[in-house]
Design a protein around this motif. Structure first.
Motif, PDB file in Angstrom:
ATOM      1  N   ARG A 156      -9.988  -1.555   3.729  1.00 36.20           N
ATOM      2  CA  ARG A 156      -8.745  -0.731   2.907  1.00 36.20           C
ATOM      3  C   ARG A 156      -9.695   0.034   1.477  1.00 36.20           C
ATOM      4  O   ARG A 156     -10.407  -0.570   1.111  1.00 36.20           O
ATOM      5  N   VAL A 175      -5.392   0.684  11.843  1.00 34.97           N
ATOM      6  CA  VAL A 175      -5.935   1.381  10.753  1.00 34.97           C
ATOM      7  C   VAL A 175      -4.463   2.314  10.246  1.00 34.97           C
ATOM      8  O   VAL A 175      -4.157   2.946  10.880  1.00 34.97           O
ATOM      9  N   VAL A 212      -3.562   5.227   7.645  1.00 35.19           N
ATOM     10  CA  VAL A 212      -4.217   6.077   6.731  1.00 35.19           C
ATOM     11  C   VAL A 212      -2.990   6.582   5.903  1.00 35.19           C
ATOM     12  O   VAL A 212      -1.816   7.085   6.408  1.00 35.19           O
ATOM     13  N   VAL A 236      -7.640   4.646   3.621  1.00 31.01           N
ATOM     14  CA  VAL A 236      -7.006   3.477   4.592  1.00 31.01           C
ATOM     15  C   VAL A 236      -6.052   2.801   3.389  1.00 31.01           C
ATOM     16  O   VAL A 236      -6.666   2.257   2.373  1.00 31.01           O
ATOM     17  N   VAL A 262      -5.083  -2.366   6.911  1.00 33.98           N
ATOM     18  CA  VAL A 262      -5.834  -2.730   8.420  1.00 33.98           C
ATOM     19  C   VAL A 262      -5.220  -4.105   9.090  1.00 33.98           C
ATOM     20  O   VAL A 262      -5.012  -4.890   8.411  1.00 33.98           O
TER      21      VAL A 262
END
Lengths: 216, 243
Positions: free
Chosen positions: A58, A86, A88, A76, A79
């Motif tokens: 992260r 992941v 974004v 990011v 997670v």
């Protein structure tokens, strides 16, 4: 069983072995609503990536390789290792209405969809292009991520504490111990047990003698 | 007549200082009847030479936070105590720290309960986690020191003596010894327990071993099947494992 053990067991969320991890964390109300106990779903195959091999954290800047927003870079947000997901920030979004009630249509928001680890790549800080990354050790012995194309070390993202404290900007409150007092070494190793030492310091003299007991 | 009597009565009480306006800003429905600080402390008649008591006159105030923090939604708190820092502290310091943390924990638990009662979110609940973790770490450090000493003096890590024993079904298990006031040959309850098995049980021990081996073989073959399936789904894994 002890009451504390029982309570601890109840507090910990016990997941079945074929639990399918979703976008919501297992202890949240939404996840509990979607996955009531006894619900079995079709198995989803997740590529086994070991804890040591995991490269994206992260706060990292990554570029999306496959998908709607291919070629774009972002940070990011979240997670989920159980599914190799992941998230974004602001990319790969879909739109939906949330907070719908009988009379209110709901707020129209953009929600990020998860991306698999294979669909993103870490960005090299020198040329700001996606690269393959490997874990290597520095001269000092520190484990770092190294870009295979340029050989530059990709710095670890700044780890923010869960309670939001930034150690450099911290000012001690009335209940906090000062740094000097906390780091002061007062331990003198001795052959006395903790209880004996405390009795001695408090001036308590134990005159009672234990009755003979048998261990078997 | 009754009204004047009441007023004079209250006046007298106010002068003596028993009735005090309660500073309950955070919890308006909760009223504190704190004893005024100037009331005389009753000295015990007997000498308490061996009794160790805190001479604090704060009393119930310690169950509540600093009045400045009453009504706040966020109260800032520092880092928790880590094991590596606690290992550098003497036993006396750890002993004192334990009680400081205990009082803080009691204060936070009171706060949590009161917030639940008033259906409000507790201000900064991470403080409770930090205190509990720190207390757990103090316990860990003291246990480590005790174990180190015991290893030096006796060579055992475990405080409780024990040994491997068989039960009447032929199973071998770790038996933890118990503390008894009488020796084993006088203990009727203990003598009724059987730590041996009859020859007929040998057949069933073999069956149990068979069961265990079959289970292990089943788990191994399941692992192999899973690996094959994963390699079909993710072909690059096969190449990786070959490398």
């Amino acid at each position: 069983m002890r009451l504390t053990t029982l309570l601890a067991m109840a507090a910990r969320v016990k997941l079945p072995p074929d639990y399918r991890h979703g976008v919501y964390r297992p202890w949240t109300a939404a996840a509990k609503a979607n996955n009531p106990p006894g619900r079995r779903r079709k198995k989803v195959f997740v590529e086994p990536i070991s804890k040591e091999d995991w490269k994206v954290f992260r706060g990292d800047t990554v570029e999306i390789l496959i998908g709607k927003d291919a070629g774009k870079q972002g940070m990011v947000n979240q997670v989920i290792r159980a599914r190799n997901w992941v998230f974004v920030e602001g990319l790969n979004t879909h739109y939906c209405y949330i907070g719908k009630t009988a009379d209110y249509p709901g707020t129209y928001i953009a929600r990020e969809a998860p991306l698999l680890l294979r669909q993103v790549a870490l960005v090299d800080p020198t040329d700001r292009k996606p690269t393959e990354v490997e874990w290597r050790y520095t001269e000092e012995g520190e484990r770092v991520r190294v870009s295979l194309r340029t050989g530059r070390i990709i710095p670890a993202p700044v780890h923010q504490r869960r309670d939001g404290i930034i150690p450099e900007q911290w000012k001690d409150g009335p209940k906090d111990t000062s740094v000097d007092d906390a780091l002061d070494r007062t331990y003198q190793p001795s052959l006395k047990i903790f209880e004996e030492e405390i009795l001695e310091l408090q001036g308590i003299v134990e005159m009672r003698r234990a009755k003979k007991s048998y261990w078997y | 007549m009754a009204a004047t009597l009441c007023r004079r009565f209250f006046g007298a009480l106010r002068v003596s200082g028993v009735l005090q306006a309660s500073p309950a800003a955070c919890f308006p429905r909760l009223t504190l009847n704190l004893l005024h600080k100037n009331t005389t402390k009753v000295e015990p008649i007997y000498q308490c030479k061996f009794l160790h008591t805190t001479l604090s006159r704060k009393g119930l105030e310690e169950f509540f936070d600093d009045p400045k923090n009453w009504g706040e939604t966020v109260v800032k708190s520092g880092d928790e105590w880590h094991a590596k820092h606690l290992r550098n502290k003497s036993n006396e310091d750890l002993h004192k720290l334990w009680y400081v943390l205990l009082k803080e924990k009691n204060m936070l638990l009171t706060l949590e309960q009161e917030a639940k009662r008033q259906s409000l979110p507790m201000p900064s609940p991470e403080r409770l986690e930090k205190v509990e973790k720190s207390m757990g770490r103090i316990d860990l450090v003291i246990k480590e020191r005790e174990v180190a000493l015991r290893l030096l003096q006796t060579g055992h890590e475990n405080p409780r003596p024990g040994e491997w024993r068989n039960d009447f079904l032929g199973r071998t298990y770790w038996y933890n010894a118990k503390e008894w006031p009488i020796p084993w040959y006088l203990n009727k309850k203990y003598n009724r327990r059987k730590f041996f098995y009859s020859p007929r049980v040998k057949h069933f021990i073999r069956l149990r071993i068979e069961q265990h081996l079959k289970k292990q073989a089943r788990m191994k073959s399941l692992e192999k099947k899973k690996q094959l399936l994963l390699q079909k789904k993710f072909p690059h894994l096969a190449a990786q494992s070959q490398n």
